[in-house]
Write a protein that holds these residues in place. Structure first.
Motif, PDB file in Angstrom:
ATOM      1  N   ASN A 161       0.800  -1.228   0.000  1.00 17.73           N
ATOM      2  CA  ASN A 161       0.000   0.000   0.000  1.00 17.73           C
ATOM      3  C   ASN A 161       0.828   1.272   0.000  1.00 17.73           C
ATOM      4  O   ASN A 161       0.274   2.365   0.022  1.00 17.73           O
ATOM      5  N   ILE A 162       2.157   1.156  -0.051  1.00 20.70           N
ATOM      6  CA  ILE A 162       2.999   2.349  -0.156  1.00 20.70           C
ATOM      7  C   ILE A 162       2.639   3.153  -1.398  1.00 20.70           C
ATOM      8  O   ILE A 162       2.743   4.378  -1.423  1.00 20.70           O
ATOM      9  N   PHE A 163       2.163   2.468  -2.442  1.00 24.66           N
ATOM     10  CA  PHE A 163       1.858   3.145  -3.700  1.00 24.66           C
ATOM     11  C   PHE A 163       0.557   3.935  -3.640  1.00 24.66           C
ATOM     12  O   PHE A 163       0.253   4.715  -4.537  1.00 24.66           O
ATOM     13  N   PHE A 164      -0.234   3.743  -2.576  1.00 26.92           N
ATOM     14  CA  PHE A 164      -1.394   4.598  -2.353  1.00 26.92           C
ATOM     15  C   PHE A 164      -0.995   5.884  -1.632  1.00 26.92           C
ATOM     16  O   PHE A 164      -1.698   6.877  -1.683  1.00 26.92           O
ATOM     17  N   LYS A 165       0.164   5.812  -0.974  1.00 28.90           N
ATOM     18  CA  LYS A 165       0.630   6.969  -0.209  1.00 28.90           C
ATOM     19  C   LYS A 165       1.451   7.925  -1.069  1.00 28.90           C
ATOM     20  O   LYS A 165       1.410   9.135  -0.883  1.00 28.90           O
ATOM     21  N   THR A 166       2.217   7.367  -2.014  1.00 28.02           N
ATOM     22  CA  THR A 166       3.085   8.208  -2.829  1.00 28.02           C
ATOM     23  C   THR A 166       3.477   7.502  -4.116  1.00 28.02           C
ATOM     24  O   THR A 166       3.572   6.271  -4.150  1.00 28.02           O
ATOM     25  N   ASN A 167       3.690   8.275  -5.164  1.00 27.42           N
ATOM     26  CA  ASN A 167       4.263   7.768  -6.409  1.00 27.42           C
ATOM     27  C   ASN A 167       5.700   8.222  -6.579  1.00 27.42           C
ATOM     28  O   ASN A 167       6.326   7.960  -7.595  1.00 27.42           O
TER      29      ASN A 167
END
Length: 329
Positions: A161-167
């Protein structure tokens, strides 16, 4: 604290370089090729593109031709040439990123960033969705795929879910995120299970030639871990190899060794990569290292695959397939 301008995200590298006779670029219809696949008759490569198409290389006369798509709503008029990574385009156009053939059934299994695990038959067309993201075992960002050559079981990763926090890739590299997972799909029972959790952006996977273990690349941990499928160590995990940079897709050779891209990255003055390919045997020993800098400069490389005496190199940031000819297999 280590000054950021000196920060290489993993260890310094040292390994034997391999010399190739030639380098060739095979032009793609549009950029975005992250991974390759070859069918049971050695045809290909097949690859996914930014605009949602899965294409197949038919030789220098015909180039790449359309083979399949992952979205039933895809239209050429709207999607061709569009950026499938854009959330406004991706759900309609599709974004195939991971590919692998089951050579026993001649089916091409696909990871689509928006639709999850999919499969298409030998004739291509619109792929069938097998395991989406919200059907009981939700995932956040599906990425890599690997097929057990013995049982046909399909392993795939959820990078977390890191990719929901930042790109922002710099933020991801420094995040320490461990929300990634390895999942398994059984084509016979159509059941999906979670195999491993707590992974540090697992963006590569492969099953060994004898089906005894599955390897998973952890992008921000700069390593490959091994999960034992069978044998006396079944259902246990160990570190297979620590790498000198950030890995991506892992591919098995015909002999049972593995190739992995290794991107040695630094963060200052901007995020740049020093791209390598490393060949590793089944015991986790690095056999050789290939330096791709002369052809790719600081471009991030996503896959290295050995096929019929050549190395095929992929990068989502280029509009070509890179082929190094002259490999002694």
């Amino acid at each position: 604290m280590v000054p950021i301008f000196l920060l290489f995200l993993c260890l310094s590298y040292a390994a034997e370089a391999h010399l190739f006779h030639s380098f060739e670029k095979i032009q793609l219809p549009t950029p975005g090729s992250e991974a390759y696949a070859f069918d049971s008759k050695n045809r290909g490569p097949y690859t996914g593109l930014n605009d949602g198409r899965i294409v197949k290389y038919e030789g220098p006369e015909f180039g790449f031709v359309e083979f399949a798509s992952t979205s039933p709503n895809r239209t050429k008029e709207f999607c061709d040439g569009k950026d499938g990574n854009d959330p406004s385009n991706g759900p309609k156009c599709g974004r195939p990123i991971g590919l692998e053939f089951n050579h026993k059934t001649n089916e091409l299994y696909i990871i689509d960033a928006y639709r999850g695990l999919m499969v298409v038959g030998r004739s291509g067309g619109i792929a069938t969705r097998l395991a989406g993201g919200r059907d009981g075992v939700p995932f956040d960002a599906p990425d890599a795929i690997a097929i057990d050559p013995i049982t046909g079981a399909v392993y795939f990763t959820d990078v977390g879910n890191i990719f929901f926090k930042t790109n922002n890739m710099t933020e991801i590299l420094l995040s320490g995120d461990t929300s990634g997972r390895l999942l398994k799909y059984n084509p016979k029972t159509k059941q999906r299970t979670v195999v491993l959790t707590g992974l540090a952006v697992p963006n590569g996977a492969v099953v060994s030639k004898d089906g005894s273990f599955v390897l998973v690349a952890e992008y921000i941990a700069c390593r490959i871990i091994r999960f034992w499928i069978k044998g006396p160590k079944a259902n246990t995990t160990d570190i297979f190899v620590n790498l000198p940079g950030n890995p991506d897709n892992i591919k098995r050779t015909r002999s049972g060794d593995f190739w992995v891209p290794v991107n040695i990255q630094k963060l200052q003055p901007k995020l740049t990569s020093f791209p390598l390919g490393q060949k590793i045997n089944e015991h986790g020993q690095i056999l050789e290292t290939v330096n791709f800098y002369a052809e790719y400069n600081s471009t991030y490389v996503t896959e290295v695959q050995e096929h019929r005496g050549s190395l095929y190199v992929a990068s989502v940031y280029t509009d070509f397939v890179g082929v190094y000819r002259g490999l002694k297999c």
